[in-house]
Scaffold this motif. Structure first.
Motif, PDB file in Angstrom:
ATOM      1  N   PRO A  67       0.825  -1.215   0.000  1.00  0.00           N
ATOM      2  CA  PRO A  67       0.000   0.000   0.000  1.00  0.00           C
ATOM      3  C   PRO A  67       0.862   1.270   0.000  1.00  0.00           C
ATOM      4  CG  PRO A  67      -0.779  -1.573   1.648  1.00  0.00           C
ATOM      5  CD  PRO A  67       0.539  -2.083   1.165  1.00  0.00           C
ATOM      6  N   GLY A  68       0.329   2.307  -0.658  1.00  0.00           N
ATOM      7  CA  GLY A  68       0.923   3.616  -0.558  1.00  0.00           C
ATOM      8  C   GLY A  68       1.993   3.967  -1.563  1.00  0.00           C
ATOM      9  N   VAL A  69       2.234   3.091  -2.565  1.00  0.00           N
ATOM     10  CA  VAL A  69       3.290   3.395  -3.533  1.00  0.00           C
ATOM     11  C   VAL A  69       2.756   4.030  -4.816  1.00  0.00           C
ATOM     12  CG1 VAL A  69       4.888   1.649  -2.663  1.00  0.00           C
ATOM     13  CG2 VAL A  69       3.235   1.026  -4.447  1.00  0.00           C
ATOM     14  N   GLY A  70       1.437   4.232  -4.894  1.00  0.00           N
ATOM     15  CA  GLY A  70       0.887   4.972  -6.021  1.00  0.00           C
ATOM     16  C   GLY A  70       0.140   4.162  -7.055  1.00  0.00           C
ATOM     17  N   LYS A  71      -0.304   2.952  -6.710  1.00  0.00           N
ATOM     18  CA  LYS A  71      -1.009   2.116  -7.681  1.00  0.00           C
ATOM     19  C   LYS A  71      -2.298   2.782  -8.146  1.00  0.00           C
ATOM     20  CE  LYS A  71      -1.417  -1.412  -4.915  1.00  0.00           C
ATOM     21  NZ  LYS A  71      -0.808  -0.796  -3.711  1.00  0.00           N
ATOM     22  N   ARG A 187      -6.368 -13.324 -17.779  1.00  0.00           N
ATOM     23  CA  ARG A 187      -7.027 -12.306 -18.593  1.00  0.00           C
ATOM     24  C   ARG A 187      -6.285 -10.973 -18.571  1.00  0.00           C
ATOM     25  NH1 ARG A 187     -10.146 -16.899 -18.901  1.00  0.00           N
ATOM     26  NH2 ARG A 187     -11.864 -16.601 -20.375  1.00  0.00           N
ATOM     27  N   PHE A 188      -5.388 -10.806 -17.614  1.00  0.00           N
ATOM     28  CA  PHE A 188      -4.614  -9.574 -17.560  1.00  0.00           C
ATOM     29  C   PHE A 188      -3.419  -9.691 -18.496  1.00  0.00           C
ATOM     30  CE2 PHE A 188      -6.832  -9.287 -13.470  1.00  0.00           C
ATOM     31  CZ  PHE A 188      -7.256  -7.965 -13.513  1.00  0.00           C
ATOM     32  N   MET A 189      -3.308  -8.758 -19.433  1.00  0.00           N
ATOM     33  CA  MET A 189      -2.165  -8.790 -20.337  1.00  0.00           C
ATOM     34  C   MET A 189      -0.858  -8.665 -19.562  1.00  0.00           C
ATOM     35  SD  MET A 189      -1.070  -6.188 -23.438  1.00  0.00           S
ATOM     36  CE  MET A 189      -2.033  -6.956 -24.755  1.00  0.00           C
ATOM     37  N   LYS A 190      -0.842  -7.783 -18.544  1.00  0.00           N
ATOM     38  CA  LYS A 190       0.391  -7.538 -17.803  1.00  0.00           C
ATOM     39  C   LYS A 190       0.122  -7.474 -16.303  1.00  0.00           C
ATOM     40  CE  LYS A 190       2.629  -4.720 -21.382  1.00  0.00           C
ATOM     41  NZ  LYS A 190       3.375  -3.472 -21.632  1.00  0.00           N
ATOM     42  N   LYS A 191       1.125  -7.891 -15.566  1.00  0.00           N
ATOM     43  CA  LYS A 191       1.148  -7.671 -14.125  1.00  0.00           C
ATOM     44  C   LYS A 191       2.411  -6.875 -13.820  1.00  0.00           C
ATOM     45  CE  LYS A 191       1.286 -10.011  -9.642  1.00  0.00           C
ATOM     46  NZ  LYS A 191       1.380 -11.318  -8.962  1.00  0.00           N
ATOM     47  N   LEU A 192       2.246  -5.748 -13.124  1.00  0.00           N
ATOM     48  CA  LEU A 192       3.352  -4.832 -12.888  1.00  0.00           C
ATOM     49  C   LEU A 192       3.496  -4.529 -11.406  1.00  0.00           C
ATOM     50  CD1 LEU A 192       2.439  -2.310 -15.731  1.00  0.00           C
ATOM     51  CD2 LEU A 192       4.188  -4.091 -15.857  1.00  0.00           C
ATOM     52  N   GLU A 193       4.700  -4.202 -11.008  1.00  0.00           N
ATOM     53  CA  GLU A 193       4.988  -3.776  -9.645  1.00  0.00           C
ATOM     54  C   GLU A 193       5.656  -2.406  -9.704  1.00  0.00           C
ATOM     55  OE1 GLU A 193       7.405  -6.782  -7.973  1.00  0.00           O
ATOM     56  OE2 GLU A 193       5.871  -8.354  -8.092  1.00  0.00           O
ATOM     57  N   LEU A 194       5.330  -1.547  -8.741  1.00  0.00           N
ATOM     58  CA  LEU A 194       5.886  -0.199  -8.737  1.00  0.00           C
ATOM     59  C   LEU A 194       7.149  -0.101  -7.884  1.00  0.00           C
ATOM     60  CD1 LEU A 194       2.829   0.203  -9.607  1.00  0.00           C
ATOM     61  CD2 LEU A 194       3.053   2.499  -8.691  1.00  0.00           C
TER      62      LEU A 194
END
Length: 326
Positions: A67-71, A187-194
C-alpha cells in the motif's frame, strides 16, 4: 518485410482502414499520455510506459505492490489522460457480483424491470484492491475483460469501447485477501509492480503535493476515439514468421520448465504487446527485442514454477537467456 497482413495467431483488436492513424501518430499519442501521467507520478517511467503499451494493445493491467506506492494514483492518472468515461470499484469482502455488473430493478411506474448498469460500464475501470473481494465477485470481471460484455439475468450487454480494466492488489495481509483465480489472472495482459521510489524521487513527490495535488489539474490529452483508432493501427503492425516462432518458443520453454507454463492466450498477449511496443517506438513491424522487453510483464504472472524459491519471472528470465533469438 514479407507479411502484408497481421499474423494469423493474433485476434484483431479493431478494424483497420483508411481512417487509422499511421504508426508515427500512435507513438505521438503514447508519448503525450506518458508525459501527462509523469506530471503526477514520479520515478515510474517504465511502469507508465508498460501500462500505456498494454492499453494500445487492447489489454488489461494488474498492479501489485504494498500500500501507498501509487497504484491507484497511477490508474487514475492514466484514466484522466483520456477524455473518456471512468469508474472506480472499491473491492471489499461483502461486494457482490451484481454490485459490479449491474442489476435489473423493478420500476413501479412502468411495471417493468429496468437495467441499472454497474461500474463495469465505462471505458476505463479501476478495480481497487481486487483481491479483497471473494472469488465469486472477482469472476464477474472475466466476461467483461475477455469479451467486452456482461451477462445479467440471461441478457448480454455490450460494454463501452475502448475498454480497459486496471486492477490493483496488495502484496501484504495475505490473511485478509483472496488469491485471484488463475483464469482471471490469465485475462490480464500484464502484471506490474511499482516498488518504493528512491530518495530523490520521493523528495520530488513531496514538492509536487504541497498545496493542491497535481492530479486535480490533470487534463485529458487524447479522446476515447483516439485510443480506438490507435488500437486498430497497432493491430496492423507487421509480425514476421520468425518473430512469431520466437514468441511460441518462449511460451514453449515455460511449459517445459514449470508446473504451469504460459498458455496460448499468453502467447497471443505477448504478440499484441510486441505490436504495441513497436508502435510505441515508431515502427510498423515487430522485432525480437520488442518481445524480450514485454515478456516478463506479460508471461511471468501466468506461470507457476513449482520449485521452492523459484518464481515465474525466474522462468521467463531463463527462457530469454536460453531460447535462440531469430
Amino acid at each position: 518485410m514479407t507479411d502484408a497482413n497481421p499474423p494469423d495467431v493474433l485476434e484483431s483488436t479493431g478494424q483497420t482502414g483508411e481512417s487509422d492513424p499511421p504508426v508515427d501518430d500512435v507513438g505521438s499519442l503514447a508519448d503525450a499520455v506518458v508525459d501527462n501521467v509523469e506530471t503526477v507520478i514520479v520515478g515510474q517511467d517504465d511502469v507508465i510506459e508498460h501500462v500505456v503499451v498494454a492499453m494500445l494493445g487492447g489489454g488489461h493491467v494488474l498492479l501489485e505492490d504494498v500500500p501507498g506506492v501509487g497504484k491507484t494514483m497511477l490508474a487514475r492518472s492514466i484514466a484522466r489522460s483520456f477524455d473518456c468515461s471512468f469508474k472506480r470499484v472499491q473491492f471489499t469482502p461483502d461486494l457482490l457480483p451484481a454490485d459490479v455488473t449491474g442489476v435489473n430493478m423493478f420500476d413501479k411506474r412502468t411495471n417493468e424491470f429496468e437495467f441499472q448498469p454497474g461500474p463495469l460500464f465505462a471505458n476505463v475501470v479501476l478495480g481497487d484492491e481486487i483481491n479483497r473481494a471473494p472469488p465469486k465477485t472477482q469472476s464477474a470481471l472475466l466476461e467483461a475483460m475477455a469479451e467486452g460484455q456482461v451477462t445479467v439475468d440471461g441478457t448480454t450487454r455490450e460494454l463501452p469501447q475502448p475498454y480497459t480494466v486496471i486492477a490493483t492488489q496488495n502484496a501484504v495481509e495475505p490473511g485478509r485477501t483472496y488469491e485471484l483465480p488463475i483464469a482471471e489472472v490469465d485475462r490480464f495482459m500484464k502484471k506490474l509492480e511499482l516498488g518504493y521510489p528512491d530518495a530523490a524521487d520521493e523528495t520530488e513527490l513531496l514538492d509536487r503535493v504541497v498545496g493542491d495535488h497535481p492530479i486535480e489539474s490533470l487534463s485529458p490529452v487524447a479522446a476515447a476515439e483516439d485510443l480506438s483508432r490507435a488500437r486498430a493501427a497497432v493491430s496492423s503492425v507487421t509480425v514476421e514468421r520468425p518473430v512469431r516462432e520466437y514468441a511460441t518458443a518462449l511460451s514453449g520453454y515455460t511449459r517445459e520448465h514449470a508446473d504451469l507454463g504460459a498458455s496460448p492466450r499468453a502467447t497471443v498477449a505477448l504478440m499484441r504487446a510486441g505490436q504495441a511496443r513497436a508502435a510505441f517506438e515508431g515502427r510498423d513491424y515487430v522485432v525480437p527485442d520488442d518481445l524480450k522487453r514485454e515478456a516478463p510483464a506479460v508471461l511471468a504472472h501466468r506461470i507457476r514454477a513449482g520449485e521452492a524459491g523459484r518464481s515465474g519471472r525466474d522462468v521467463v528470465a531463463d527462457a530469454l537467456d536460453t531460447v535462440p533469438v531469430p
